[in-house]
Design a protein around this motif. Structure first.
Motif, PDB file in Angstrom:
ATOM      1  N   ASP A 134      28.142  -1.399  47.170  1.00  0.00           N
ATOM      2  CA  ASP A 134      29.444  -0.745  47.298  1.00  0.00           C
ATOM      3  C   ASP A 134      29.845  -0.651  48.775  1.00  0.00           C
ATOM      4  OD1 ASP A 134      31.478   1.239  45.799  1.00  0.00           O
ATOM      5  OD2 ASP A 134      30.886   2.159  47.688  1.00  0.00           O
ATOM      6  N   TRP A 159      22.535  -4.894  38.906  1.00  0.00           N
ATOM      7  CA  TRP A 159      23.059  -5.811  39.929  1.00  0.00           C
ATOM      8  C   TRP A 159      24.539  -6.118  39.687  1.00  0.00           C
ATOM      9  CZ3 TRP A 159      20.921  -7.574  44.368  1.00  0.00           C
ATOM     10  CH2 TRP A 159      19.549  -7.348  44.573  1.00  0.00           C
ATOM     11  N   TRP A 170      19.877   1.391  50.244  1.00  0.00           N
ATOM     12  CA  TRP A 170      18.860   0.879  49.324  1.00  0.00           C
ATOM     13  C   TRP A 170      17.440   1.175  49.823  1.00  0.00           C
ATOM     14  CZ3 TRP A 170      17.938  -4.902  47.607  1.00  0.00           C
ATOM     15  CH2 TRP A 170      17.114  -4.895  46.475  1.00  0.00           C
ATOM     16  N   GLY A 204      26.646  -3.305  40.656  1.00  0.00           N
ATOM     17  CA  GLY A 204      26.712  -3.255  42.107  1.00  0.00           C
ATOM     18  C   GLY A 204      27.758  -4.204  42.663  1.00  0.00           C
ATOM     19  N   ARG A 256      23.222   0.145  44.233  1.00  0.00           N
ATOM     20  CA  ARG A 256      24.668   0.203  43.984  1.00  0.00           C
ATOM     21  C   ARG A 256      25.419   0.704  45.201  1.00  0.00           C
ATOM     22  NH1 ARG A 256      29.310   2.319  43.130  1.00  0.00           N
ATOM     23  NH2 ARG A 256      28.599   4.346  43.890  1.00  0.00           N
TER      24      ARG A 256
END
Length: 412
Positions: free
Chosen positions: A157, A25, A279, A28, A153
């Motif tokens: 991002d 996390w 995700w 990320g 991530r």
């Protein structure tokens, strides 16, 4: 032995977001903050270069391609070094630090040469951090959740890449189209990202008995990466030739008549879809496999290219940009997860470095080809060429899918 997904005392699988370690996390959110900083600049840079400094579309393609190729070449050495020393965080932090300290150059640059130098150094920072960071995520991710880890991530991002252009739009309005003022604001999140990786990300303990690698780039070590890994690299290279710089999406929207202040909306829309899809697609890939989802992503890219190439209205361009973002969500995290799973743990940094080197050089050629097609034949041919490369990449997925199926069968 219980699965790592069963940790709540009731033999019920935890949700993927609860099963992922804090370090993933944190990485990320480091990516999110740095992308806010970078995309505030990147969203405006192609227009600033062409309208403010008189650069051509071919020059934009060359600058973007060289910048990304520089990052790719650097990644192979930083990834191999992280395998040799057995640590990832310090190299990742160095890369984020370089990117942060170069951000003030953009508002101060008096000519194209300065901007090229700033992009070059910024991409060196990206190159230093890329492979060690990806290897660190693979080291931290629980077994069976690597798709979710890399997808998270990529989503964070991309959320940063969504917020950055959105902030650029608001600030361009606030500062009356003053590029330099917007570039100064972009400095702040870059340094916040550096602080977060320094203080919130922690290296996991090295597993006992893990082989020490003295020369990760030796021929014998590269052979240990395996045939499946090199098939992944080959397919990703073909895919990258189809996926030239998003700078051409911005130029296409500006050519169609989008107002200067609203040009960053191109990256806002693209990255919103990317962030929302990466995700969930990563989580789904942990359950059903990755090859089929990659094929869907490449098909989406072909559709995006056709819409962008053969539509003149802003609504059509918007649809093409959103499809482009969706194809990124179906591909980028999955390719990273495939690399992590195909190679020995002690060579993950090298594997990611070689992967980024080859695909980065492909991006250089893709951007140069796209710029040449745009300048010589027009925007339609740029996007049509991308669709052709994507079709070839789909064909390369079939032998890769067979290899991945056999590998999953052996693990079952």
């Amino acid at each position: 032995m219980k699965s790592k997904l069963v940790e709540n005392g009731n033999d019920q699988p935890l949700a993927p977001w609860r099963s992922l370690p804090t370090g993933i996390w944190a990485l990320g959110f480091v990516s999110l903050l740095m992308d806010v900083s970078s995309e505030m600049i990147h969203a405006l840079l192609p227009v600033y270069l062409t309208l403010g400094l008189g650069a051509t579309a071919l020059a934009v393609g060359a600058i973007e391609g060289i910048a990304e190729a520089t990052a790719a070449i650097t990644k192979v050495f930083s990834g191999a070094l992280s395998d040799r020393i057995g640590r990832r965080k310090e190299l990742a932090a160095l890369g984020y630090g370089l990117a942060a300290v170069t951000k003030p150059v953009f508002p101060l640059a008096p000519a194209i040469g300065w901007l090229v130098a700033a992009r070059f150094i910024d991409r060196v920072g990206k190159g230093i951090r890329g492979a060690p960071r990806d290897a660190l995520i693979a080291d931290l991710a629980p077994e069976g959740l690597r798709g979710a880890a890399f997808g998270l991530r990529q989503s964070l991002d991309s959320f940063g890449a969504f917020l950055g252009p959105l902030a650029a739009i608001g600030l361009m309005w606030l500062f009356l189209n003053d590029f330099q003022s917007v570039f100064w604001v972009a400095v702040v999140p870059g340094f916040l990202a550096l602080a977060l990786i320094l203080f919130a990300v922690h290296e996991p303990p090295r597993p006992e008995g893990l082989r020490q690698v003295r020369n990760p780039l030796a021929r014998a070590e590269l052979r240990l990466l395996g045939t499946t890994y090199w098939w992944i690299v080959a397919v990703a290279t073909l895919f990258t030739l189809a996926r030239f710089s998003e700078a051409f999406l911005i130029l296409r929207a500006e050519e169609t008549g989008l107002a200067l202040m609203l040009v960053p909306l191109v990256l806002v829309g693209m990255n919103a879809v990317y962030a929302l899809s990466a995700w969930p697609v990563g989580v789904l890939s942990d359950k059903i496999g990755r090859a089929g989802l990659l094929a869907v992503g490449l098909a989406l890219l072909i559709l995006a290219d056709l819409v962008l190439g053969f539509t003149d209205g802003l609504s059509g361009i918007a649809a093409g940009v959103l499809l482009w973002g969706l194809h990124l969500g179906f591909t980028q995290g999955l390719l990273a997860a495939l690399v992590a799973e195909a190679v020995p743990a002690e060579l993950r940094g090298t594997a990611f470095g070689m992967f980024h080197l080859v695909t980065g050089l492909a991006l250089l050629f893709a951007s140069l080809i796209a710029g040449a097609l745009w300048t010589g034949l027009g925007a339609q041919w740029t996007f049509l060429g991308g669709a052709v490369f994507a079709g070839v990449a789909i064909a390369g997925l079939f032998p890769l899918a067979q290899r991945l199926g056999k590998a999953r069968g052996k693990k079952a």
